[in-house]
Scaffold this active site. Structure first.
Site, PDB file in Angstrom:
ATOM      1  CG  ASN A   7      -1.779   0.938   1.297  1.00 45.00           C
ATOM      2  OD1 ASN A   7      -2.165   2.327   0.619  1.00 45.00           O
ATOM      3  ND2 ASN A   7      -2.929   1.175   2.437  1.00 45.00           N
ATOM      4  NE  ARG A  90      -5.953   2.000  -0.415  1.00 43.83           N
ATOM      5  CZ  ARG A  90      -5.948   2.544   0.492  1.00 43.83           C
ATOM      6  NH1 ARG A  90      -4.999   3.023   1.005  1.00 43.83           N
ATOM      7  NH2 ARG A  90      -6.747   3.527   0.536  1.00 43.83           N
ATOM      8  CG  HIS A 179     -14.056   3.581   3.502  1.00 44.02           C
ATOM      9  ND1 HIS A 179     -13.775   4.826   3.855  1.00 44.02           N
ATOM     10  CD2 HIS A 179     -11.812   4.034   3.833  1.00 44.02           C
ATOM     11  CE1 HIS A 179     -12.796   5.702   4.319  1.00 44.02           C
ATOM     12  NE2 HIS A 179     -11.486   5.331   4.398  1.00 44.02           N
ATOM     13  NE  ARG A 240      -9.721  13.328   3.758  1.00 43.28           N
ATOM     14  CZ  ARG A 240     -10.037  11.845   4.099  1.00 43.28           C
ATOM     15  NH1 ARG A 240     -10.836  10.861   4.423  1.00 43.28           N
ATOM     16  NH2 ARG A 240      -8.896  10.998   3.780  1.00 43.28           N
ATOM     17  CD  GLU A 383      -8.357  -1.382   4.307  1.00 46.00           C
ATOM     18  OE1 GLU A 383      -8.563  -0.474   5.081  1.00 46.00           O
ATOM     19  OE2 GLU A 383      -8.859  -0.323   3.717  1.00 46.00           O
TER      20      GLU A 383
END
Ligand code: AMP
Length: 396
Positions: A7, A90, A179, A240, A383
């Site tokens: 990743n 990823r 996601h 965010r 993941e």
């Protein structure tokens, strides 16, 4: 077969070596400060964490350190690189081009490059990681697993914005969602726990971490999700803003004399629970401040929980019901106050919670009581394992 899962970020690279048969991670690690100076933290399963300063002028140098660590006679977990059967990468944005994981070819690399406009910080970094691995492991099959792919099943009514249609046609401006690997992994597990047919299932996944998104998974397919063209849309997050009235952008520019880059920086990095509380983006800090009675921390967590609950409600409407609601990722798995706060809004669904089970951290557990009309679970996401599974499936 052993699968290396990579990743790659702009200055960091996370990795896991996973044994596909046992599905256990043999080693996990991260390279940080790539291009600055370089640091590797490597942990072989059951062993001590190894930290080393390393000269990582670029991602190729970082991958070289990773491969050396994996094969080290001291703290390695394999003898030879040829034990690595494949690499799963990823990749953040697959646009409309990639609706599923795919074996990496030159054509796929060109496709990922084309999607770079949609994720200018992430896709180029992912590509650098792919190129570096290709260089150092020639002939080893590589697979790209996209964060957006799971949500490609959303119907048009869920992914179109109320903008002139030509912006969708010309620039592919639409909801993509992120996601996806986590939402897919967790939703599948929820269906197993429910013991029902996936083709007749309604699951809402709350992936709550520093970045947060909720998805509606109907009959095993994502039909809506809260993040949009970018990960900025949807829930209030660590830093965010999530969804705001778009007119606020112009208003802020005028009031504060900011340019668009400055406003975007505020929305991405200085908003969310950090901006609201003025304390931290980390909910552990907010928990401490809440315990001390800090009103802004209490308010920030309250706003966060309310937004999660509202989104869940909208997805119950979208699916005309729900069989299970699942909490996952850093907050979903660990923060009992966030789970409790969110579920306090869901009594109308007949959700009943076992308070004792809600004290759980990071473990799969059923949070709902046997009488609850909707099942509620914590399901830890993984993941990396999901990427390894996808990689193996494509090479079979
Ligand atoms: P993630 O982005 O999934 O790694 O989640 C990161 C966030 O999860 C952190 O910013 C924390 O706010 C939260 N988190 C992680 N561990 C805990 C914990 N033990 N208790 C409460 N919150 C936690």
């Amino acid at each position: 077969m052993k699968i290396l899962v990579v990743n790659c970020g702009s200055s960091s690279l996370k990795y896991q070596l996973i044994d596909a048969e046992t599905e256990k991670a043999l080693a996990v690690g991260i390279c940080e400060r790539i291009g600055i100076d370089g640091r590797l933290v490597h942990t072989p399963a059951g062993g001590e964490k190894i930290r080393m300063e390393a000269d990582m002028k670029d991602h190729k140098a970082a991958i070289k350190y990773v491969l050396d660590a994996l094969t080290s006679s001291e703290y390695g977990v394999i003898k030879h690189l040829d034990e690595i059967g494949a690499v799963g990468h990823r990749v953040v944005h697959g646009g409309e081009k990639f609706a599923s994981s795919t074996i990496i070819t030159e054509e796929v690399i060109a496709g990922i490059e084309e999607c770079s406009d949609l994720a200018p910080l992430h896709n180029p970094a992912n590509l650098i990681g792919i190129r570096a691995c290709q260089h150092l492991m020639p002939g080893v099959p590589m697979v790209a697993v996209f964060d957006t792919a799971f949500h490609q099943t959303m119907p048009q009514k869920a992914y179109l914005y109320g903008l002139p249609y030509e912006y969708y046609e010309n620039y592919k401006i639409r909801r993509y969602g992120f996601h996806g690997t986590s939402h897919s992994f967790v939703a599948k597990r929820a269906v197993q726990l429910l013991g029902i047919d996936s083709n007749n299932s309604k699951v809402i996944v709350c992936h709550l971490g520093n970045g947060s998104s909720v998805s509606a998974v109907l009959n095993g397919k994502s039909i809506d999700t809260s993040m949009g063209l970018t990960p900025l849309e949807g829930l209030i997050m660590g830093t965010r803003s999530g969804s705001i009235d778009p007119a606020i952008i112009e208003y802020l520019m005028k009031k504060e004399g900011m340019d668009i880059d400055q406003v975007m920086d505020v929305l991405n990095k200085k908003s969310g629970v950090l901006g609201l509380s003025g304390i931290s983006s980390d909910f552990r800090d907010l928990e401490d401040a809440t315990a001390e009675g800090n009103e802004k921390a209490i308010m920030a967590v309250d706003v966060f929980n309310y937004h999660v609950a509202k989104t869940i409600g909208s997805y119950v409407a979208a699916m005309n019901g729900v069989d299970a609601i699942v909490f996952t990722a850093g907050l979903g798995e660990n923060d009992k106050a966030v789970r409790k706060g969110t579920m306090s809004y869901l009594g109308y669904l007949g959700v009943e919670i076992n308070e004792e089970n809600n004290n759980t951290r990071g473990k799969e557990v059923e949070l709902s009581t046997p009488d609850s009309k909707v099942k509620v679970y914590i399901i830890p996401t993984n993941e990396e394992l999901a990427i390894a599974r996808e990689t193996v499936a494509l090479l079979a």
